[in-house]
Design an enzyme around this catalytic site. Structure first.
Site, short mmCIF file in Angstrom:
data_model
loop_
_atom_site.label_atom_id
_atom_site.label_comp_id
_atom_site.label_asym_id
_atom_site.label_seq_id
_atom_site.Cartn_x
_atom_site.Cartn_y
_atom_site.Cartn_z
N GLU A 64 0.86 -1.13 -0.13
CA GLU A 64 -0.05 0.08 -0.07
C GLU A 64 0.63 1.31 0.08
OE1 GLU A 64 -3.84 2.02 2.07
OE2 GLU A 64 -3.20 -0.02 2.45
N GLY A 84 -6.51 5.79 -1.12
CA GLY A 84 -6.60 4.55 -1.47
C GLY A 84 -8.20 4.02 -1.07
N HIS A 91 -0.95 -13.47 -0.64
CA HIS A 91 0.36 -13.99 -0.01
C HIS A 91 0.66 -15.50 -0.68
CE1 HIS A 91 -0.30 -10.65 2.59
NE2 HIS A 91 -1.48 -11.15 2.91
N SER A 94 6.33 -17.45 1.84
CA SER A 94 6.67 -16.67 2.90
C SER A 94 7.94 -16.21 2.96
CB SER A 94 6.27 -17.65 4.10
OG SER A 94 7.20 -18.87 4.34
N GLY A 110 -5.10 7.14 -14.65
CA GLY A 110 -6.35 8.28 -15.27
C GLY A 110 -6.35 9.65 -14.63
#
Length: 140
Positions: A64, A84, A91, A94, A110
């Site tokens: 993020e 956001g 995931h 690991s 855009g």
């Protein structure tokens, strides 16, 4: 973008993120282009879950942070900001140690919506996480 501009932008982004979760998790921006942004994050106890694996939430924080910051780099911040609205994170593998590298790329850039794809890989280049993120561009 020339090397001096790239270095100046990366320095600004890394300074901009001081006193945030990015600093806490040692996330550093290391590369930028017109349509992508790359950062690293060490896999240490700070990002482990109780079983010693990198926490999925830490992957989401890296993803993020990359997606949001990529949107910011494409905007005139005197007129717009990005928020956001959706993140979908898968995931796939690991990690317990080392450095992970995430790269965000625009899928759609855009005027009012940015949609990006973020891949997080380990030092061997193996895909650990695939995330997509939507940001809405809002006029100030």
């Amino acid at each position: 973008m020339d090397q001096a501009t790239k270095e100046a932008k990366l320095k600004h982004l890394n300074e901009w993120c001081k006193h945030t979760i990015l600093e806490v998790l040692d996330i550093k921006f290391i590369d930028i282009t017109e349509d992508s942004l790359t950062a690293t994050m060490p896999v240490t106890w700070k990002v482990h879950q109780p079983m010693g694996l990198m926490h999925g939430g830490a992957s989401c924080v890296l993803a993020e942070s990359l997606g949001s910051t990529l949107s910011v780099t494409a905007l005139d911040l005197d007129k717009y900001y990005a928020v956001g609205t959706s993140i979908n994170s898968n995931h796939l593998k690991s990690a317990t140690k080392g450095i992970v590298t995430g790269t965000a790329r625009f899928i759609r850039k855009g005027a009012t919506l940015h949609y990006s794809e973020i891949e997080i890989r380990n030092e061997k280049g193996e895909l650990l996480n695939h995330t997509t993120m939507t940001n809405i561009v809002i006029r100030k």
